[in-house]
Design a protein around this motif. Structure first.
Motif, PDB file in Angstrom:
ATOM      1  N   ALA A  21     -21.441 -41.734 -47.366  1.00 39.41           N
ATOM      2  CA  ALA A  21     -20.438 -41.096 -46.508  1.00 39.41           C
ATOM      3  C   ALA A  21     -19.208 -40.675 -47.296  1.00 39.41           C
ATOM      4  O   ALA A  21     -18.611 -39.633 -47.020  1.00 39.41           O
ATOM      5  CB  ALA A  21     -20.033 -42.047 -45.379  1.00 39.41           C
ATOM      6  N   PHE A  22     -18.805 -41.494 -48.286  1.00 38.04           N
ATOM      7  CA  PHE A  22     -17.590 -41.250 -49.071  1.00 38.04           C
ATOM      8  C   PHE A  22     -17.940 -41.370 -50.559  1.00 38.04           C
ATOM      9  O   PHE A  22     -17.539 -42.328 -51.227  1.00 38.04           O
ATOM     10  CB  PHE A  22     -16.501 -42.263 -48.702  1.00 38.04           C
ATOM     11  CG  PHE A  22     -16.320 -42.445 -47.217  1.00 38.04           C
ATOM     12  CD1 PHE A  22     -15.706 -41.466 -46.452  1.00 38.04           C
ATOM     13  CD2 PHE A  22     -16.768 -43.592 -46.581  1.00 38.04           C
ATOM     14  CE1 PHE A  22     -15.542 -41.631 -45.076  1.00 38.04           C
ATOM     15  CE2 PHE A  22     -16.612 -43.767 -45.211  1.00 38.04           C
ATOM     16  CZ  PHE A  22     -15.995 -42.785 -44.464  1.00 38.04           C
ATOM     17  N   VAL A  56     -20.691 -40.083 -36.986  1.00 33.51           N
ATOM     18  CA  VAL A  56     -19.777 -38.943 -37.083  1.00 33.51           C
ATOM     19  C   VAL A  56     -20.255 -38.073 -38.247  1.00 33.51           C
ATOM     20  O   VAL A  56     -20.305 -38.542 -39.388  1.00 33.51           O
ATOM     21  CB  VAL A  56     -18.318 -39.400 -37.322  1.00 33.51           C
ATOM     22  CG1 VAL A  56     -17.403 -38.203 -37.528  1.00 33.51           C
ATOM     23  CG2 VAL A  56     -17.833 -40.287 -36.188  1.00 33.51           C
ATOM     24  N   PRO A  57     -20.623 -36.821 -37.966  1.00 31.72           N
ATOM     25  CA  PRO A  57     -21.046 -35.938 -39.064  1.00 31.72           C
ATOM     26  C   PRO A  57     -19.914 -35.723 -40.069  1.00 31.72           C
ATOM     27  O   PRO A  57     -18.739 -35.859 -39.736  1.00 31.72           O
ATOM     28  CB  PRO A  57     -21.385 -34.617 -38.364  1.00 31.72           C
ATOM     29  CG  PRO A  57     -21.447 -34.907 -36.911  1.00 31.72           C
ATOM     30  CD  PRO A  57     -20.651 -36.157 -36.674  1.00 31.72           C
ATOM     31  N   ALA A  58     -20.270 -35.372 -41.282  1.00 32.92           N
ATOM     32  CA  ALA A  58     -19.277 -35.144 -42.340  1.00 32.92           C
ATOM     33  C   ALA A  58     -18.222 -34.138 -41.894  1.00 32.92           C
ATOM     34  O   ALA A  58     -18.548 -33.104 -41.322  1.00 32.92           O
ATOM     35  CB  ALA A  58     -19.970 -34.644 -43.601  1.00 32.92           C
ATOM     36  N   THR A  59     -16.966 -34.489 -42.146  1.00 33.84           N
ATOM     37  CA  THR A  59     -15.846 -33.599 -41.806  1.00 33.84           C
ATOM     38  C   THR A  59     -15.272 -32.915 -43.038  1.00 33.84           C
ATOM     39  O   THR A  59     -14.478 -31.991 -42.910  1.00 33.84           O
ATOM     40  CB  THR A  59     -14.703 -34.386 -41.125  1.00 33.84           C
ATOM     41  OG1 THR A  59     -14.203 -35.354 -42.060  1.00 33.84           O
ATOM     42  CG2 THR A  59     -15.175 -35.046 -39.844  1.00 33.84           C
ATOM     43  N   GLN A  60     -15.617 -33.399 -44.222  1.00 34.26           N
ATOM     44  CA  GLN A  60     -15.077 -32.912 -45.493  1.00 34.26           C
ATOM     45  C   GLN A  60     -13.574 -33.167 -45.597  1.00 34.26           C
ATOM     46  O   GLN A  60     -12.896 -32.539 -46.401  1.00 34.26           O
ATOM     47  CB  GLN A  60     -15.395 -31.421 -45.715  1.00 34.26           C
ATOM     48  CG  GLN A  60     -16.868 -31.099 -45.670  1.00 34.26           C
ATOM     49  CD  GLN A  60     -17.700 -31.897 -46.651  1.00 34.26           C
ATOM     50  OE1 GLN A  60     -17.296 -32.160 -47.784  1.00 34.26           O
ATOM     51  NE2 GLN A  60     -18.879 -32.324 -46.226  1.00 34.26           N
ATOM     52  N   ARG A  92      -7.918 -41.157 -37.546  1.00 39.17           N
ATOM     53  CA  ARG A  92      -6.723 -40.298 -37.579  1.00 39.17           C
ATOM     54  C   ARG A  92      -6.663 -39.491 -38.870  1.00 39.17           C
ATOM     55  O   ARG A  92      -6.309 -38.318 -38.854  1.00 39.17           O
ATOM     56  CB  ARG A  92      -5.460 -41.137 -37.413  1.00 39.17           C
ATOM     57  CG  ARG A  92      -5.201 -41.528 -35.991  1.00 39.17           C
ATOM     58  CD  ARG A  92      -3.845 -42.218 -35.813  1.00 39.17           C
ATOM     59  NE  ARG A  92      -3.763 -42.660 -34.441  1.00 39.17           N
ATOM     60  CZ  ARG A  92      -4.180 -43.854 -34.013  1.00 39.17           C
ATOM     61  NH1 ARG A  92      -4.642 -44.740 -34.872  1.00 39.17           N
ATOM     62  NH2 ARG A  92      -4.120 -44.170 -32.742  1.00 39.17           N
ATOM     63  N   THR A  93      -7.001 -40.115 -40.004  1.00 42.48           N
ATOM     64  CA  THR A  93      -6.964 -39.367 -41.267  1.00 42.48           C
ATOM     65  C   THR A  93      -8.047 -38.292 -41.298  1.00 42.48           C
ATOM     66  O   THR A  93      -7.903 -37.294 -41.995  1.00 42.48           O
ATOM     67  CB  THR A  93      -7.096 -40.280 -42.506  1.00 42.48           C
ATOM     68  OG1 THR A  93      -8.368 -40.934 -42.494  1.00 42.48           O
ATOM     69  CG2 THR A  93      -5.977 -41.304 -42.568  1.00 42.48           C
ATOM     70  N   MET A  94      -9.111 -38.480 -40.506  1.00 41.77           N
ATOM     71  CA  MET A  94     -10.185 -37.487 -40.414  1.00 41.77           C
ATOM     72  C   MET A  94      -9.875 -36.433 -39.346  1.00 41.77           C
ATOM     73  O   MET A  94     -10.684 -35.543 -39.102  1.00 41.77           O
ATOM     74  CB  MET A  94     -11.509 -38.194 -40.088  1.00 41.77           C
ATOM     75  CG  MET A  94     -11.974 -39.115 -41.195  1.00 41.77           C
ATOM     76  SD  MET A  94     -13.233 -40.305 -40.664  1.00 41.77           S
ATOM     77  CE  MET A  94     -14.621 -39.241 -40.378  1.00 41.77           C
ATOM     78  N   LYS A  95      -8.699 -36.564 -38.695  1.00 43.59           N
ATOM     79  CA  LYS A  95      -8.248 -35.647 -37.631  1.00 43.59           C
ATOM     80  C   LYS A  95      -9.161 -35.701 -36.404  1.00 43.59           C
ATOM     81  O   LYS A  95      -9.295 -34.727 -35.677  1.00 43.59           O
ATOM     82  CB  LYS A  95      -8.121 -34.209 -38.137  1.00 43.59           C
ATOM     83  CG  LYS A  95      -7.198 -34.044 -39.322  1.00 43.59           C
ATOM     84  CD  LYS A  95      -5.796 -34.482 -38.993  1.00 43.59           C
ATOM     85  CE  LYS A  95      -4.847 -34.238 -40.158  1.00 43.59           C
ATOM     86  NZ  LYS A  95      -3.646 -35.019 -40.087  1.00 43.59           N
ATOM     87  N   LEU A  96      -9.761 -36.864 -36.156  1.00 42.78           N
ATOM     88  CA  LEU A  96     -10.610 -37.049 -34.979  1.00 42.78           C
ATOM     89  C   LEU A  96      -9.898 -37.828 -33.880  1.00 42.78           C
ATOM     90  O   LEU A  96     -10.421 -37.944 -32.775  1.00 42.78           O
ATOM     91  CB  LEU A  96     -11.911 -37.757 -35.382  1.00 42.78           C
ATOM     92  CG  LEU A  96     -12.772 -36.974 -36.375  1.00 42.78           C
ATOM     93  CD1 LEU A  96     -13.962 -37.798 -36.813  1.00 42.78           C
ATOM     94  CD2 LEU A  96     -13.208 -35.644 -35.788  1.00 42.78           C
ATOM     95  N   LEU A  97      -8.734 -38.371 -34.181  1.00 49.00           N
ATOM     96  CA  LEU A  97      -7.833 -38.993 -33.203  1.00 49.00           C
ATOM     97  C   LEU A  97      -6.447 -38.412 -33.435  1.00 49.00           C
ATOM     98  O   LEU A  97      -6.094 -38.109 -34.574  1.00 49.00           O
ATOM     99  CB  LEU A  97      -7.760 -40.517 -33.391  1.00 49.00           C
ATOM    100  CG  LEU A  97      -8.829 -41.390 -32.774  1.00 49.00           C
ATOM    101  CD1 LEU A  97      -8.553 -42.858 -33.097  1.00 49.00           C
ATOM    102  CD2 LEU A  97      -8.937 -41.201 -31.280  1.00 49.00           C
ATOM    103  N   PRO A  98      -5.649 -38.280 -32.383  1.00 46.78           N
ATOM    104  CA  PRO A  98      -4.290 -37.763 -32.581  1.00 46.78           C
ATOM    105  C   PRO A  98      -3.425 -38.754 -33.344  1.00 46.78           C
ATOM    106  O   PRO A  98      -3.642 -39.969 -33.275  1.00 46.78           O
ATOM    107  CB  PRO A  98      -3.771 -37.566 -31.152  1.00 46.78           C
ATOM    108  CG  PRO A  98      -4.606 -38.447 -30.307  1.00 46.78           C
ATOM    109  CD  PRO A  98      -5.939 -38.581 -30.987  1.00 46.78           C
TER     110      PRO A  98
END
Length: 114
Positions: A21-22, A56-60, A92-98
């Motif tokens: 994943a990372f 959660v699919p890769a967000t890059q 949050r760092t992945m921009k998936l939560l505000p």
């Protein structure tokens, strides 16, 4: 997600999932507290979300994760480990939560003393 790993092979498999994943992750130990039969490790992990993780699919996107590991020792071997980490902060760092209101805070840099 909570998952039990029994034995070195399952621990290796778990680390492989994190590595997929990372793949560029940097795991940094921030503090270690050593007792007779327990070690506590405060850590951070930084990397790029390049593979599916927790469904959660890769967000890059870059990620920052803070955590603590509680390790039980017997005869200089780890016999039990519990790893707690800030999933909401990672999302949050992945921009998936505000973002939370107010200035950003890193839990590992918030210190309490008597």
């Amino acid at each position: 997600r909570s998952r039990r790993c029994h034995g070195p092979e399952q621990v290796r498999q778990s680390w492989q999932e994190w590595g997929q994943a990372f793949p560029d992750f940097d795991l940094a130990v921030r503090e270690i507290i050593i007792g007779e039969e327990q070690v506590t490790v405060l850590w951070t992990l930084d990397g790029t979300h390049q593979g599916a993780f927790l469904h959660v699919p890769a967000t890059q996107r870059p990620v920052h994760i803070t955590g603590v590991s509680l390790l039980r020792l017997r005869e200089a071997r780890i016999t039990r480990g519990m790893h707690l980490w800030d999933m909401a902060g990672m999302l949050r760092t992945m921009k998936l939560l505000p973002d939370l209101p107010g200035p950003p805070r890193d839990a590992l840099h918030t210190r309490w003393s008597a």
